[in-house]
Design an enzyme around this catalytic site. Structure first.
Site, PDB file in Angstrom:
ATOM      1  N   HIS A 450      47.288 -70.449  53.026  1.00  0.00           N
ATOM      2  CA  HIS A 450      47.461 -71.522  52.051  1.00  0.00           C
ATOM      3  C   HIS A 450      46.714 -71.257  50.749  1.00  0.00           C
ATOM      4  CE1 HIS A 450      49.186 -75.308  51.109  1.00  0.00           C
ATOM      5  NE2 HIS A 450      49.230 -75.769  52.334  1.00  0.00           N
ATOM      6  N   ASP A 454      51.359 -72.715  47.811  1.00  0.00           N
ATOM      7  CA  ASP A 454      51.480 -74.055  48.370  1.00  0.00           C
ATOM      8  C   ASP A 454      52.745 -74.156  49.215  1.00  0.00           C
ATOM      9  OD1 ASP A 454      49.136 -74.927  47.128  1.00  0.00           O
ATOM     10  OD2 ASP A 454      50.211 -75.325  45.252  1.00  0.00           O
TER      11      ASP A 454
END
Length: 479
Positions: A450, A454
């Protein structure tokens, strides 16, 4: 007069710092030639045969089968017929397991004349190679390399001098040294010794090692623990007692985490510690993909595998979403996007899980990918993958559907940024063109770091892959 030369475990490359002796290929007294394989070792990445750079008679072997040795530890000694000021290697290289600089071949020496003068030298601590990106961490267990003093079995005869443990026995309580330095590194034979001392509250600075030049051996620390005379830590004014061993339950089996299994454990643990991963998934109708593959194979020529088509889809998706072909440089706090796709794929073998890497997968067509997958898979099964074929991946394709499961949330292969998982393809009810039909359905999962992107980017990547699976013609846009 024959000269006894010591051959040490060579630098294995790729950040590997130790290897386990799997099988000795020579006995003490055997005549060996330059570059003859003398031992088969297993590293955290592959099993290889190590060639000896000297020709002569084997006078001693260090370590029995199953022993782990650090890089630089002695493997064996060889009595050669012609003395030399400095031993030189053959210059040949076996996948990074090279043997120093070129040298002329030495003549063979008969065992009857060489062994009389061959005296094995005591092992010396070897340098540890620093880790590099994309390699497995060093194993935790690194037993001190010690020569065998007498043959305990038919496979491990030796003419070496007394074992290192015998030297340690001459100092049963590992006496505290008044001359111990207050600062600077402590000479210790392996990281295992440091860990053993740390876990049991032994201050290494207060020990006088029984090894060469005061080198602290594992036996020194163990003797202190057995005698109950462990010196206090600097921060604690009294010794920390060794933890009591928990009694084993009936039927309990303990399996050492070493070799490939240990490397996998270390790497996955590191991935969990360092990578904040997330997973998304989608079901896709793979009926058209299977039909396209059948049509390709019916046209003649080399057969194309389904894995190769999925790999081709991955490389096309990474071209559209290049931020996923990357890694995070934590020291520089930067995301490093890579220009080439080196595609790893998970392969289960009898020795454990390995991830061979297809180099420049983005530049290969389906036939080339099929051939390379087949070659690497066969090498994985036979244990002949080289360190170079197991490192340097930038993205991983995990086909866990071969195990008969639909979905998974895999752990990202550190230091990569993402992994695509493919479940089994099975017939399911599916709404196709407005009607309920039986279609070949597959679940795709996508696990990503992450930090590099995104959810929108990850979702876009996975959706593009699913679209290509459902409509292979979508790939024509990027061919």
């Amino acid at each position: 007069m024959a000269q006894v030369l010591e051959f040490k475990l060579p630098d294995l490359g790729e950040g590997l710092t130790e290897a386990e002796i799997v099988r000795w290929l020579v006995q003490v007294g055997d005549v060996v030639t330059v570059d003859q394989p003398v031992v088969e070792v297993e590293t955290a990445k592959a099993m290889v045969e190590v060639p000896c750079p000297y020709g002569g008679v084997v006078t001693a072997r260090y370590g029995e089968e199953g022993t782990e040795l650090p890089v630089g530890a002695p493997l064996l000694t060889v009595a050669v017929g012609e003395p030399a000021a400095e031993p030189e290697g053959s210059g040949n290289v076996l996948v990074g397991y090279g043997t120093q600089a070129p040298a002329a071949r030495r003549r063979r020496v008969r065992a009857g004349t060489a062994t009389a003068n061959g005296q094995a030298r005591k092992p010396e601590p070897g340098p540890m190679t620093p880790h590099t990106r994309g390699t497995a961490p060093a194993r935790a267990q690194l037993p001190a390399p010690t020569p065998a003093s007498a043959p305990t079995s038919a496979s491990a005869p030796t003419s070496a001098s007394a074992p290192t443990q015998a030297a340690a026995a001459a100092h049963p309580a590992a006496p505290v040294s008044a001359m111990a330095p207050a600062q600077g590194p402590v000479p210790v034979i392996s990281p295992l010794v440091r860990r053993l001392a740390r876990d049991n509250g032994v201050d290494l600075r207060q020990l006088a090692g029984s090894g060469p030049d005061g080198l602290i051996l594992r036996a020194d620390v163990e003797n202190v623990l057995r005698a109950g005379t462990a010196p206090a830590r600097a921060a604690d004014e009294q010794a920390v007692p060794a933890p009591a061993a928990a009694p084993r339950a009936e039927g309990e089996v303990r399996i050492p985490l070493k070799g490939i299994r240990g490397a996998v454990a270390d790497k996955l643990s590191r991935s969990r510690r360092e990578i904040p991963d997330a997973t998304c998934w989608v079901d896709a109708d793979a009926t058209e993909l299977l039909r396209a593959r059948a049509a390709m194979n019916a046209a003649g020529g080399p057969k194309v595998s389904l894995l190769a088509l999925l790999a081709r889809i991955c490389t096309a998706a990474l071209a559209r979403f290049p931020e996923l072909n990357s890694y995070v440089d934590t020291d520089a706090r930067e995301v490093v996007q890579l220009g080439q796709v080196h595609l790893g794929f998970a392969a289960q073998t009898e020795r454990g899980l390995v991830v061979p890497v297809v180099r420049d997968a983005h530049a290969r067509d389906a036939e080339s990918l099929t051939a390379e997958f087949a070659r690497l898979t066969e090498a994985a099964r036979t244990g002949t993958l080289t360190p170079g074929e197991l490192t340097g991946g930038t993205f991983t394709l995990n086909n866990y559907g071969v195990f008969g499961v639909d979905g998974s949330t895999p752990i990202v292969n550190h230091p990569e940024a993402a992994m695509l998982g493919v479940g089994r393809i099975i017939p399911k009810p599916w709404v196709h063109e407005g009607e309920l039909a039986v279609r070949q359905v597959v679940q795709l999962s996508f696990t990503f770091d992450h930090r590099v992107c995104d959810g929108g980017t990850a979702g876009g990547f996975l959706r593009y892959v699913a679209d290509c699976v459902e409509q292979p013609a979508v790939l024509l846009r990027t061919l």
